[in-house]
Scaffold this motif. Sequence first.
Motif, short mmCIF file in Angstrom:
data_model
loop_
_atom_site.label_atom_id
_atom_site.label_comp_id
_atom_site.label_asym_id
_atom_site.label_seq_id
_atom_site.Cartn_x
_atom_site.Cartn_y
_atom_site.Cartn_z
N SER A 157 0.45 -1.03 -0.37
CA SER A 157 0.10 -0.12 0.45
C SER A 157 0.34 1.42 0.16
O SER A 157 0.21 2.44 -0.57
CB SER A 157 -1.09 0.26 1.40
N TRP A 158 1.60 1.46 0.93
CA TRP A 158 2.46 2.44 0.96
C TRP A 158 3.69 2.73 -0.51
O TRP A 158 3.56 3.74 -0.80
CB TRP A 158 3.74 2.13 2.72
N ASN A 159 4.03 1.49 -0.86
CA ASN A 159 4.74 1.69 -2.37
C ASN A 159 4.24 2.28 -3.43
O ASN A 159 4.43 2.87 -4.00
CB ASN A 159 5.01 0.07 -2.55
N ILE A 160 2.36 2.00 -3.86
CA ILE A 160 1.68 2.50 -4.49
C ILE A 160 1.72 3.44 -4.52
O ILE A 160 1.29 4.29 -5.23
CB ILE A 160 0.84 1.31 -4.73
N MET A 161 1.25 4.10 -2.91
CA MET A 161 1.43 5.57 -2.88
C MET A 161 2.40 6.42 -3.68
O MET A 161 2.38 7.73 -3.82
CB MET A 161 1.15 6.04 -1.58
N ILE A 162 3.84 5.96 -2.88
CA ILE A 162 4.66 6.82 -3.18
C ILE A 162 5.88 6.78 -4.45
O ILE A 162 5.60 7.65 -5.51
CB ILE A 162 6.34 5.82 -2.30
N ALA A 163 5.33 5.60 -5.21
CA ALA A 163 5.36 5.15 -6.53
C ALA A 163 4.55 6.29 -7.22
O ALA A 163 4.86 6.87 -8.50
CB ALA A 163 5.12 4.39 -7.71
N GLY A 164 3.22 6.74 -6.98
CA GLY A 164 1.89 7.53 -7.63
C GLY A 164 2.21 8.89 -7.37
O GLY A 164 2.35 9.37 -8.28
N PHE A 165 2.84 8.90 -6.68
CA PHE A 165 3.28 10.31 -6.32
C PHE A 165 4.55 10.82 -7.25
O PHE A 165 4.79 12.05 -7.08
CB PHE A 165 3.54 10.74 -4.85
N GLY A 166 5.34 9.20 -7.58
CA GLY A 166 7.03 10.61 -8.11
C GLY A 166 5.91 9.99 -9.34
O GLY A 166 6.50 10.95 -10.11
N GLN A 167 5.44 9.73 -10.01
CA GLN A 167 4.74 9.46 -11.62
C GLN A 167 4.30 10.71 -11.74
O GLN A 167 4.22 11.31 -12.88
CB GLN A 167 4.02 8.46 -12.54
N GLU A 168 3.09 11.65 -10.36
CA GLU A 168 3.02 12.66 -10.74
C GLU A 168 4.13 13.90 -9.77
O GLU A 168 3.71 15.02 -10.45
CB GLU A 168 1.52 13.08 -9.55
N TYR A 169 5.44 13.40 -10.27
CA TYR A 169 6.24 14.50 -9.92
C TYR A 169 6.46 15.07 -8.95
O TYR A 169 7.26 16.46 -9.02
CB TYR A 169 6.09 15.59 -11.31
N ARG A 170 5.78 14.53 -7.97
CA ARG A 170 5.43 15.05 -6.70
C ARG A 170 6.56 14.21 -6.02
O ARG A 170 6.11 13.48 -4.51
CB ARG A 170 4.17 15.86 -6.51
N SER A 171 7.73 15.52 -5.97
CA SER A 171 9.04 14.03 -4.58
C SER A 171 8.35 14.53 -3.06
O SER A 171 9.30 13.24 -2.37
CB SER A 171 10.59 13.86 -4.87
N ASP A 172 8.09 14.90 -2.98
CA ASP A 172 7.73 16.05 -1.53
C ASP A 172 7.27 14.93 -1.23
O ASP A 172 7.93 14.72 0.22
CB ASP A 172 7.86 17.16 -1.51
N LYS A 210 8.52 9.03 5.13
CA LYS A 210 8.95 9.69 6.63
C LYS A 210 7.73 8.89 7.36
O LYS A 210 7.63 7.89 8.76
CB LYS A 210 9.01 10.44 7.02
N ARG A 211 7.06 9.25 6.47
CA ARG A 211 5.46 8.52 7.20
C ARG A 211 5.28 6.96 7.84
O ARG A 211 4.78 6.28 8.88
CB ARG A 211 3.82 8.56 6.26
N MET A 212 6.06 6.28 7.25
CA MET A 212 5.99 4.32 6.29
C MET A 212 7.19 4.28 7.82
O MET A 212 6.05 2.76 8.33
CB MET A 212 6.53 4.64 5.17
N ARG A 213 8.00 4.69 7.99
CA ARG A 213 8.97 4.34 9.06
C ARG A 213 8.11 4.71 9.98
O ARG A 213 8.13 4.03 11.60
CB ARG A 213 9.93 5.00 8.70
N ASP A 214 7.05 6.18 10.62
CA ASP A 214 6.80 5.91 11.12
C ASP A 214 5.61 5.41 12.14
O ASP A 214 5.71 4.98 13.43
CB ASP A 214 6.59 7.35 11.49
N TYR A 215 5.21 4.68 11.06
CA TYR A 215 4.34 3.62 11.50
C TYR A 215 4.62 2.56 12.22
O TYR A 215 3.66 0.90 12.01
CB TYR A 215 2.86 3.53 10.57
N GLY A 216 6.21 2.35 11.40
CA GLY A 216 6.69 1.03 11.79
C GLY A 216 6.89 0.31 11.15
O GLY A 216 7.03 -1.43 11.11
N PHE A 217 6.07 0.69 9.56
CA PHE A 217 6.99 -0.53 8.44
C PHE A 217 8.56 -0.22 7.66
O PHE A 217 8.67 0.37 7.36
CB PHE A 217 5.68 0.17 7.27
N GLU A 218 8.78 -1.14 7.14
CA GLU A 218 10.51 -1.42 7.17
C GLU A 218 10.54 -1.23 5.73
O GLU A 218 9.38 -2.49 4.63
CB GLU A 218 10.62 -2.56 7.52
N PRO A 219 11.19 -0.10 5.00
CA PRO A 219 11.08 0.19 3.37
C PRO A 219 11.56 -1.14 2.96
O PRO A 219 12.66 -1.58 3.38
CB PRO A 219 11.34 1.22 3.16
#
Length: 758
Positions: A312-327, A334-343
């Motif tokens: 789920s996190w990967n889909i969101m990260i990649a989706g924003f990347g496709q939209e040129y929204r690296s921020d 950062k949120r992913m790590r805060d919630y305890g998920f290991e990238p």
Amino acid sequence: MRSRSNRYLANLLRFCREKRCKLSGKIIHGFVVRTGFNSDVYLCNRLLDLYCECGDGDYARKVFYEMPVRDVYSWNAFLTFSCKVGNLEEASDVFDGMPERDVVSWNNMISVLVRKGLEEKALVVYERMVSQGFLPSRFTLASVLSACSKVLDGVTGMRCHGVAVKTGLEKNIFVGNALLSMYGKCGLMVDHGVRVFESLSEPNEVSFTAVINGLARESKVFEAVHVFRLMCEKGVKVDSVCLSNILSISAPREECDGSNVLGKQIHSLALRLGFVGDLHLNNSLLEVYAKSRDMNGAEMIFDEMVEVNVVSWNIMIAGFGQEYRSDKSVEYLKRMRDYGFEPNEVTCISVLGACFRSGDVETGRRVFSSIPQPSVSTWNAMLSGYSKYEHYDEAINLFRRMQFQNLRPDRTTLSVILSSCARLRFLEGGKQIHGVAIRTGISKNSHIVSGLIAVYSECEKMEVSECIFDDCINYLDVACWNSMITGFSRNSMDTKALSFFKRMHQTSVLFPNETSYATVLGSCSSLCSLLHGRQFHGQVVKSGYVSDLFVETALTDMYCKCGAIDSAKEVFDTVLFKNTVLWNEMIHGYAHNGRGDEAVGLYREMITSGEKPDRITFVSVLTACSHSGLVDTGLEILGSMQRDHGIEPELDHYICIVDCLGRAGRLEDAEALAEATPYKSSSVLWEIILSSCRVHGNVSLARRVAEKLTSLDPQNPAAYVLLSNTYTSVRQWDESAALQELMNKSRVRKSPGRSWIT
């Protein structure tokens, strides 16, 4: 009396088996041994059933191997048990030791081989079964078809289909679904699977799901959607898996307008059916919204998800990347790590891709540095980002760092670095990578060969490129041939490029692609070879690449440079979706063929069509104005550059207008414009004015401009030669001779001219 006792004991053992009372069964087992009834095959089979049902392998083996006589049932019962517990070695021994086999025996062996991932062996056993005259049952066909699906053996699958038809099993839902799954995975759904589906009297949700999957695999999106709608109309139960499958094909393709109508309809249906808590389905929904570039919708779904995972996190990260929204990508990391998920590896690659796609190289560096132990794929993502966005030096330096991390570069790593070496013309680096490729045994990989050819070609070592190519001729693909043709073209060996293309075209294995044709047409342009150009045009039409934009642009350029401007316009007019490059080529062609009015007309047509001109467009149209004497038009277009299009005029644009004014005899205006430009220290502008002075016989201005030229560059022979030509044009022979003597004293040498005959 004995027979009645045996039946009584058998009934007791059957009862113990049904109730799984192993202890009571063991008591009866002891009684059987003491009374000598253990020689009765029927009783021993019941004991075997008991221990197999209770999962007691030790006692089951003891009973089986101590039986004085075994019948087919005994062998099958123990074989079934061995297969059930997954003991393949024991099952194989039992199967091989069977004095006679029936369909159950063969089914058990085929089934366990499929479950153990030995599909090819399972198919061999099936062939033995059929060759020995056994008729497959529905269980046999289901297992064999499952094996065919996994190894993508459509031929054996079709033979099984034939057997099913002969035995009347093709309409059995169990066999029918297995056939549908096999045809779908083997890419034969349209050709064969649809007919199987239509022959089923009552297809269930498994049938519909298999057909939808198969059609989706073959990119038959509309057909898959039609089957899904038919499924809903017939009232067949729709589960979350089916919805996930139809969602996988509902995301708009790149050529579509980005709308997500079907995805939203499936989303509504999922809500109505109560599947909002299904993690896999929600991830499919996220992917559809992300691919539709609707990240606001994706965020709403994500925020409402009860359960999320790394996917789920990967889909969101990649989706924003496709939209040129690296921020946003970095924020979700950062949120992913805060919630305890290991990238994972996909996460890292997605974030890096987002950073480079957005041009945020610095953030990409920081993210990469924060990864504790980046994998080879992560290093490759970083290297590819540097190379793609022309940070070639940094890519090579990062590769050097990689060498100290005890990681073995793969073919992707070496391909990227070879590309960077080629761009930098870094021959020594290319040689080192060549050595690494040889040591690691991948020097004949087509990607590596293509990269090596590019490096040596860019470094003007075409003889080395040819050696590499000839050494790997049996391993090469179209990309390697294209690299060689491109190398010849870039090294002005255009005749060699044409002969190499001919050699490629004559091979029976490989066929030229759009890149091949675009490159070789470029060589025709350089050679001004209209004959070859027309021949290649014919091949392009036959090959079906005539509608490729790169090929269309190359054809237009070739005809323009060969002087066949009307042929160029015919090609240009057939292009449906013209880009700026194509417009520029056609305008440039008109300009250099002395058809300035048509060039300006095409420029105005380009503006009207909504296409945005670039600096090259203005160079082309201003050149046309210069060559055709359209002074006022040229000045008007120059003035519109900044005013209407936001493009600041550069040296090339001023050169065109100064030349235009000079050709028209407006020498004072040309001098004033040259003085007013930010490029008045450029000798080219003054050389153009001095050349115009010769044409119009303006000696006073010629002297003034020549003085300016010599002050800018004392060793430039152009000032002396052009001024001398001006004196000669007005018959001032003494001044011309004096100037020649001054050149000799100043040791200024004119480069000799050269003629070129085709």
